[in-house]
Write a protein that holds these residues in place. Structure first.
Motif, PDB file in Angstrom:
ATOM      1  N   VAL A   5     -33.457 -23.186  15.888  1.00 13.13           N
ATOM      2  CA  VAL A   5     -33.030 -21.789  16.090  1.00 13.13           C
ATOM      3  C   VAL A   5     -31.637 -21.739  16.718  1.00 13.13           C
ATOM      4  O   VAL A   5     -30.776 -20.977  16.307  1.00 13.13           O
ATOM      5  CB  VAL A   5     -34.050 -21.043  16.977  1.00 13.13           C
ATOM      6  N   ILE A   6     -31.456 -22.569  17.740  1.00 11.39           N
ATOM      7  CA  ILE A   6     -30.173 -22.549  18.456  1.00 11.39           C
ATOM      8  C   ILE A   6     -29.301 -23.674  17.904  1.00 11.39           C
ATOM      9  O   ILE A   6     -29.647 -24.847  17.987  1.00 11.39           O
ATOM     10  CB  ILE A   6     -30.382 -22.730  19.980  1.00 11.39           C
ATOM     11  N   GLU A   7     -28.173 -23.294  17.321  1.00 11.32           N
ATOM     12  CA  GLU A   7     -27.251 -24.274  16.748  1.00 11.32           C
ATOM     13  C   GLU A   7     -25.903 -24.103  17.440  1.00 11.32           C
ATOM     14  O   GLU A   7     -25.216 -23.108  17.247  1.00 11.32           O
ATOM     15  CB  GLU A   7     -27.124 -24.009  15.243  1.00 11.32           C
ATOM     16  N   VAL A   8     -25.551 -25.089  18.248  1.00 13.49           N
ATOM     17  CA  VAL A   8     -24.322 -24.996  19.037  1.00 13.49           C
ATOM     18  C   VAL A   8     -23.251 -25.895  18.432  1.00 13.49           C
ATOM     19  O   VAL A   8     -23.502 -27.058  18.126  1.00 13.49           O
ATOM     20  CB  VAL A   8     -24.599 -25.418  20.506  1.00 13.49           C
ATOM     21  N   ILE A   9     -22.058 -25.357  18.270  1.00 16.83           N
ATOM     22  CA  ILE A   9     -20.952 -26.150  17.712  1.00 16.83           C
ATOM     23  C   ILE A   9     -20.365 -26.975  18.845  1.00 16.83           C
ATOM     24  O   ILE A   9     -19.838 -26.429  19.820  1.00 16.83           O
ATOM     25  CB  ILE A   9     -19.856 -25.243  17.122  1.00 16.83           C
ATOM     26  N   LYS A  10     -20.458 -28.282  18.715  1.00 21.00           N
ATOM     27  CA  LYS A  10     -19.978 -29.157  19.785  1.00 21.00           C
ATOM     28  C   LYS A  10     -18.581 -29.692  19.502  1.00 21.00           C
ATOM     29  O   LYS A  10     -17.865 -30.082  20.410  1.00 21.00           O
ATOM     30  CB  LYS A  10     -20.955 -30.344  19.942  1.00 21.00           C
ATOM     31  N   GLY A  11     -18.239 -29.775  18.228  1.00 20.62           N
ATOM     32  CA  GLY A  11     -16.921 -30.309  17.903  1.00 20.62           C
ATOM     33  C   GLY A  11     -16.658 -30.189  16.418  1.00 20.62           C
ATOM     34  O   GLY A  11     -17.326 -29.428  15.725  1.00 20.62           O
ATOM     35  N   ALA A  12     -15.684 -30.986  15.964  1.00 20.79           N
ATOM     36  CA  ALA A  12     -15.347 -30.943  14.543  1.00 20.79           C
ATOM     37  C   ALA A  12     -15.029 -32.344  14.040  1.00 20.79           C
ATOM     38  O   ALA A  12     -14.420 -33.151  14.750  1.00 20.79           O
ATOM     39  CB  ALA A  12     -14.157 -30.023  14.305  1.00 20.79           C
ATOM     40  N   LEU A  13     -15.466 -32.605  12.807  1.00 16.89           N
ATOM     41  CA  LEU A  13     -15.083 -33.845  12.132  1.00 16.89           C
ATOM     42  C   LEU A  13     -13.828 -33.546  11.339  1.00 16.89           C
ATOM     43  O   LEU A  13     -13.827 -32.653  10.499  1.00 16.89           O
ATOM     44  CB  LEU A  13     -16.205 -34.310  11.197  1.00 16.89           C
ATOM     45  N   ILE A  14     -12.742 -34.255  11.647  1.00 18.23           N
ATOM     46  CA  ILE A  14     -11.465 -34.040  10.951  1.00 18.23           C
ATOM     47  C   ILE A  14     -11.311 -35.146   9.916  1.00 18.23           C
ATOM     48  O   ILE A  14     -11.405 -36.335  10.247  1.00 18.23           O
ATOM     49  CB  ILE A  14     -10.261 -34.123  11.925  1.00 18.23           C
ATOM     50  N   ILE A  15     -11.080 -34.761   8.655  1.00 13.25           N
ATOM     51  CA  ILE A  15     -10.854 -35.757   7.610  1.00 13.25           C
ATOM     52  C   ILE A  15      -9.346 -35.878   7.422  1.00 13.25           C
ATOM     53  O   ILE A  15      -8.710 -35.004   6.832  1.00 13.25           O
ATOM     54  CB  ILE A  15     -11.543 -35.356   6.291  1.00 13.25           C
ATOM     55  N   GLY A  16      -8.797 -36.922   7.998  1.00 14.18           N
ATOM     56  CA  GLY A  16      -7.359 -37.124   7.875  1.00 14.18           C
ATOM     57  C   GLY A  16      -7.045 -38.051   6.712  1.00 14.18           C
ATOM     58  O   GLY A  16      -7.944 -38.662   6.133  1.00 14.18           O
ATOM     59  N   SER A  17      -5.740 -38.148   6.381  1.00 16.12           N
ATOM     60  CA  SER A  17      -5.361 -38.998   5.252  1.00 16.12           C
ATOM     61  C   SER A  17      -5.548 -40.472   5.580  1.00 16.12           C
ATOM     62  O   SER A  17      -5.637 -41.307   4.687  1.00 16.12           O
ATOM     63  CB  SER A  17      -3.909 -38.738   4.845  1.00 16.12           C
ATOM     64  N   ASP A  18      -5.630 -40.834   6.885  1.00 10.01           N
ATOM     65  CA  ASP A  18      -5.746 -42.248   7.243  1.00 10.01           C
ATOM     66  C   ASP A  18      -7.086 -42.615   7.879  1.00 10.01           C
ATOM     67  O   ASP A  18      -7.455 -43.791   7.891  1.00 10.01           O
ATOM     68  CB  ASP A  18      -4.612 -42.630   8.215  1.00 10.01           C
ATOM     69  N   ALA A  19      -7.816 -41.656   8.404  1.00 10.57           N
ATOM     70  CA  ALA A  19      -9.075 -41.970   9.105  1.00 10.57           C
ATOM     71  C   ALA A  19      -9.887 -40.693   9.332  1.00 10.57           C
ATOM     72  O   ALA A  19      -9.446 -39.593   9.016  1.00 10.57           O
ATOM     73  CB  ALA A  19      -8.766 -42.627  10.449  1.00 10.57           C
ATOM     74  N   TYR A  20     -11.095 -40.903   9.869  1.00 16.79           N
ATOM     75  CA  TYR A  20     -11.943 -39.763  10.263  1.00 16.79           C
ATOM     76  C   TYR A  20     -11.873 -39.628  11.780  1.00 16.79           C
ATOM     77  O   TYR A  20     -11.959 -40.630  12.498  1.00 16.79           O
ATOM     78  CB  TYR A  20     -13.398 -40.000   9.843  1.00 16.79           C
ATOM     79  N   TYR A  21     -11.749 -38.405  12.254  1.00 14.48           N
ATOM     80  CA  TYR A  21     -11.634 -38.159  13.687  1.00 14.48           C
ATOM     81  C   TYR A  21     -12.695 -37.160  14.131  1.00 14.48           C
ATOM     82  O   TYR A  21     -13.118 -36.306  13.356  1.00 14.48           O
ATOM     83  CB  TYR A  21     -10.245 -37.582  14.029  1.00 14.48           C
ATOM     84  N   TYR A  22     -13.075 -37.308  15.415  1.00 14.98           N
ATOM     85  CA  TYR A  22     -14.004 -36.338  16.004  1.00 14.98           C
ATOM     86  C   TYR A  22     -13.291 -35.668  17.176  1.00 14.98           C
ATOM     87  O   TYR A  22     -12.767 -36.331  18.061  1.00 14.98           O
ATOM     88  CB  TYR A  22     -15.285 -37.026  16.484  1.00 14.98           C
ATOM     89  N   VAL A  23     -13.259 -34.348  17.149  1.00 15.56           N
ATOM     90  CA  VAL A  23     -12.687 -33.573  18.254  1.00 15.56           C
ATOM     91  C   VAL A  23     -13.843 -32.928  19.008  1.00 15.56           C
ATOM     92  O   VAL A  23     -14.634 -32.197  18.422  1.00 15.56           O
ATOM     93  CB  VAL A  23     -11.743 -32.466  17.716  1.00 15.56           C
ATOM     94  N   ASP A  24     -13.963 -33.255  20.285  1.00 13.76           N
ATOM     95  CA  ASP A  24     -14.994 -32.633  21.121  1.00 13.76           C
ATOM     96  C   ASP A  24     -14.395 -31.361  21.721  1.00 13.76           C
ATOM     97  O   ASP A  24     -13.395 -31.414  22.436  1.00 13.76           O
ATOM     98  CB  ASP A  24     -15.437 -33.601  22.223  1.00 13.76           C
ATOM     99  N   PHE A  25     -15.018 -30.234  21.440  1.00 12.27           N
ATOM    100  CA  PHE A  25     -14.423 -28.958  21.852  1.00 12.27           C
ATOM    101  C   PHE A  25     -14.421 -28.788  23.364  1.00 12.27           C
ATOM    102  O   PHE A  25     -13.508 -28.157  23.906  1.00 12.27           O
ATOM    103  CB  PHE A  25     -15.146 -27.797  21.194  1.00 12.27           C
ATOM    104  N   GLU A  26     -15.426 -29.357  24.023  1.00 11.50           N
ATOM    105  CA  GLU A  26     -15.472 -29.194  25.481  1.00 11.50           C
ATOM    106  C   GLU A  26     -14.341 -29.995  26.109  1.00 11.50           C
ATOM    107  O   GLU A  26     -13.614 -29.505  26.960  1.00 11.50           O
ATOM    108  CB  GLU A  26     -16.817 -29.688  26.008  1.00 11.50           C
TER     109      GLU A  26
END
Lengths: 275, 309
Positions: B172-193
């Protein structure tokens, strides 16, 4: 001689085109009035709303018909001037076949672009009257100014190149569509002596279907690689990439249009027999 | 006997009156004067920041709202909508002075769960690729936090990004914690907090000149992300043809249309222009020159792509 040919081609089409143009401008004023009425806060009877909406729909259709009418006038002029009894006189004139064809193409370019300008003016009039309060409000004008500044900052010097390239592409697109239909009409006149118009429509429909099919195949099979390839390019080379892609498209269209011109010229020069 | 019947009827009547008053109470919607709480269907909904939530509003609440005397003077119109799980309420209060207050409220049943998810790193993190339906990658936060780095957007082309959420067990509760960034060289995770992003729903990495993120290094996670990404970019005929095969066909097609055909037309029309005269010579010259120019442009673009890939 090209000038004289142009003069008569332009006069022939303008005779009816200007009436349609003025009508579309008048319709756009009424359209703006309808929008104002629909937006007004006064409570009007339902049937008034119904009639106003119907009127607005008819006005929009009427303005759209203007652009179709322009194309019809261009094609009718081409057909009558070259493939009917008038054609006998046309081909006896001391002019080259290429000049005849060039005159028709230049005329079509002039009227197609003029029609686009008139349509934009129509939309501007309708929105200007219908949404006057919002459009001329300070906030909206500031928002528009900010968007324009943002675009100019993003593209910089490349903006001028983009404008030139887009205009070139538009010219080539109009030439392509005009030549495409001209070839269908000419081919129909070569293969049949009666019912040329119906035959031309049939040939156009078949050719357009084949062309659309080819485009769909390209889109299905070609786009995947293109998207992936251009995805690896860094952001700061985006403007250069877009400029090169547009330039490539311009040359591609130039090749296609030149081939169509060559085919059209050859049919007029060697294959056409009005007897 | 009559007295017993009278007693039973009185009890029944009392029960009906009580039920009526309770249900009347439950159907009443009230709002606290400071807009911090809304009472709806006998439940309390507390105001909260829904910027980090994924939810879908489906029902507009059209029941009458009972306003206090103070509120009746201030509020001209109210709009209430509730999500599919009846956990989140979205409210818009229009006032007579022309102002509008927009607020979100969370059901009392989920406040603790929400706070727990917001403040902790426990649980499953879900990367939702949105298409096709169910295309998700489930992982833990520790696997997302690879090599801490700074990403400069003028060096790294951002292809796409997807939300990373943490969900309550019942979904029921879905909290956005961050974002997966698809870059041209790698995958990155940005933590919003950590990155102090206050409005995740409007997050766009392209708007930043640089941002700090974790470069994902976990091999298994990278493989799962690549598979999900391939499925996301899969086109309509992918289920008929293998992806590699489709890409090969696509490459051949592009080369055919933009390299082989222009080359052939260059040669053919060059020869024809040499053998023709007058108008035909001019037309054929235009064709072979345009073909040559197109070939040059395509070669430059191909070299650029080769250089950067």
């Amino acid at each position: 001689m090209l000038g004289k040919l142009l003069k008569y081609d332009l006069k022939s089409i303008f005779r009816y085109w200007w009436i349609a143009g003025i009508s579309s401008l008048v319709l756009s004023v009424f359209g703006g009035g309808c929008i104002t009425l629909l937006k007004s806060e006064r409570t009007l009877p339902d049937f008034i709303y119904g009639i106003t909406i119907l009127a607005l729909v008819l006005i929009i259709i009427g303005i759209s018909v203007f652009s179709i009418l322009t194309m019809i006038l261009i094609l009718v002029r081409f057909y009558r001037n070259l493939f009917t009894d008038e054609g006998y006189l046309t081909f006896t004139l001391p002019v080259k076949r290429s000049e005849l064809l060039n005159s028709k193409l230049i005329t079509s370019l002039i009227f197609m672009f003029s029609t686009v300008i008139i349509c934009f003016i129509d939309i501007a009039i309708m929105l200007g009257i219908g949404f006057a309060e919002e459009i001329f409000a300070k906030e909206f004008l500031e928002t528009v100014r900010d968007i324009v500044n943002h675009i100019i900052d993003a593209v910089g010097f490349y903006g001028i190149l983009y404008i030139i390239e887009i205009i070139a592409l538009l010219v080539l697109s109009v030439l392509f569509s005009t030549l495409f239909i001209y070839i269908c009409i000419t081919f129909a006149s070569i293969i049949t002596k009666k019912a040329k118009v119906i035959t031309a429509i049939g040939i156009y429909y078949a050719a357009n279907s084949i062309f659309s099919f080819g485009l769909q195949i390209f889109y299905l099979f070609g786009m995947q690689s293109l998207v992936k390839w251009f995805g690896v390019l860094p952001t700061d080379s985006l403007n250069l990439t877009v400029t090169l892609v547009l330039l490539g498209l311009i040359f591609f269209m130039a090749v296609i249009c030149s081939m169509l011109y060559a085919l059209q010229y050859w049919m007029l020069d060697r294959k056409l027999n009005l007897n | 006997m009559k007295k017993i019947i009278a007693l039973l009827l009185s009890v029944l009547l009392l029960f009906c009156c009580l039920s009526f008053s309770v249900s009347a109470d439950n159907s009443t919607i009230t709002i606290s004067d400071d807009y911090s709480d809304i009472y709806l269907y006998g439940k309390r909904y507390t105001r909260f920041n829904a910027s980090f939530m994924h939810y879908e509003l489906i029902d507009e609440i059209t029941d009458e709202i009972t306003l206090s005397t103070t509120q009746e003077i201030q509020i001209s119109d109210t709009y209430l909508a509730i999500d599919t799980n009846k956990a989140i309420l979205h409210a818009e209060f229009s006032h007579y002075d022309g102002s509008t207050l927009t607020a979100d409220y969370l059901s009392e049943d989920y406040i603790e769960i929400y706070n727990d998810i917001m403040t902790s790193d426990k649980g499953t993190y879900v990367i939702d690729f949105m298409f096709p339906d169910g295309n998700t990658v489930k992982t833990e936060k520790v696997k997302l936090k690879g090599e801490y780095t700074t990403v400069f957007t003028n060096n790294v082309y951002i292809k796409d990004w997807h939300d990373v959420t943490s969900t309550s067990p019942d979904g029921v509760i879905e909290v956005i914690k961050g974002a997966l960034i698809i870059g041209s060289d790698a995958y990155y995770y940005v933590d919003f907090e950590e990155a102090k992003i206050s409005n995740p729903l409007k997050f766009s990495p392209e708007e930043y000149a640089s941002f700090t993120a974790y470069k994902i290094t976990d091999a298994m996670l990278l493989e799962e992300i690549e598979d999900a990404e391939d499925e996301y970019y899969d086109n309509d005929i992918g289920f008929l043809l293998d992806d590699d095969f489709t890409e090969s066909i696509s490459t051949v097609f592009i080369i055919l249309v933009f390299a082989v055909l222009p080359f052939i037309s260059l040669i053919v029309f060059f020869i024809l222009s040499l053998r023709s005269k007058k108008t035909y010579k001019k037309i054929f010259s235009i064709i072979w020159i345009s073909s040559a120019s197109e070939l040059i442009i395509f070669t430059i673009l191909a070299l650029l792509v080769k250089f950067y890939s």
